[in-house]
Design an enzyme around this catalytic site. Structure first.
Site: not given
Length: 293
Positions: A216, A214
């Protein structure tokens, strides 16, 4: 304890072993710091005259029931050392702090920044003072072998990144994520510390293989990271992680017996005078660093 393994493998989310390896034993190791996260699976790899035994340990326990702050890292590393491991390779899902490290990328960090708050991060805080070098927390030999395996599989790779270790279990605020990005860090997780510090204190060369899941929370026009988003990427990443480890095995086997350049380093960091070292602590530390105390 009788030598049983050559390389310790600490599995992160979704990484618990390598298909096709012959499991020889499953052991529950009692250490002076308690029991590790779960039982350790010993598995053999053979190819021609090359052979190596791996000790697989799930960091969060099988089924992922131990949160980051509660991981028994002291027992985990002590157990691997007691089994005879000469080096440790660990796996972890990470958030990316850079556009050029999208989900699915592998990352081999070379530096770490400690943003944890509630974790005991040394073995030596009980009455014997020891200082060890930690300027380069990751091991260059392991990194080179693993980078070669990743490239062999034509998987995307970023190297020499800085890894932020946050406390968790919550993910970053947007302000925190932007701060870490401004520091030049490339990735973030909740797992590398105190693991890497404790490995160094036990003279175990250590390298973490990170898998981005991802971005973040630093992207202005994107939603903040969520657990379900991460888990959707973990399955694909864990399959690739097993392939990477399998590709690295011949090279790790070829280096067997010569991977550890840290032997003896802790001995010279013991500051406490011999007459001031409690007998109980000498006995405790000699289970993992025999003859040093």
């Amino acid at each position: 304890m009788k030598h049983k393994a050559d390389i310790g493998i600490i599995g992160g989310t979704g990484v618990y072993g390598v298909e096709g390896m012959r499991v020889t034993d499953k052991v529950r190791v009692k250490t002076a710091w308690g029991y590790p996260s779960d039982e350790i699976t010993l598995a053999e790899y053979h190819e021609g005259d090359k052979a190596i035994t791996l000790a697989f340990l799930p960091r969060h326990g099988k089924g992922h029931f131990i949160p980051p702050t509660k991981i028994p890292a002291h027992a985990n590393l002590a157990a691997l050392k007691m089994l005879g491991c000469e080096a440790v390779v660990s796996f972890s899902a990470v958030g990316s702090l850079k556009e050029e490290i999208p989900p699915g990328h592998f990352v081999l960090p070379s530096q770490v920044i400690d943003r944890t708050r509630h974790r005991r991060d040394t073995y030596f805080d009980e009455g014997i003072v020891v200082h060890v070098s930690f300027g380069d927390p990751m091991d260059n030999t392991l990194a080179t072998i693993l980078a070669g395996a990743i490239r062999q599989l034509s998987l995307p790779l970023a190297e020499n990144e800085t890894l932020i270790c946050m406390e968790g279990p919550q993910f970053s605020t947007r302000a925190e994520s932007k701060l870490y990005k401004s520091w030049g860090a490339g990735i973030i997780n909740m797992s590398v510390l105190p693991e890497a510090k404790l490995a160094r204190e036990l003279e175990l060369p250590y390298q973490m293989i990170c898998m981005a899941t991802d971005y973040d929370s630093w992207r202005e026009h994107d939603h903040a990271v969520t657990a379900d988003e991460i888990m959707a990427v973990v399955k694909k990443n864990s399959d690739n992680a097993q392939k990477v480890l399998k590709a690295a095995l011949p090279h790790l086997a070829a280096k067997k017996g010569s991977l550890n350049s840290l032997i003896g380093s802790v001995k010279f960091g013991i500051i406490t005078a011999p007459e001031k070292r409690p007998a109980s602590l000498r006995k405790k530390y000699n289970t993992v660093l025999p003859g040093y105390f």
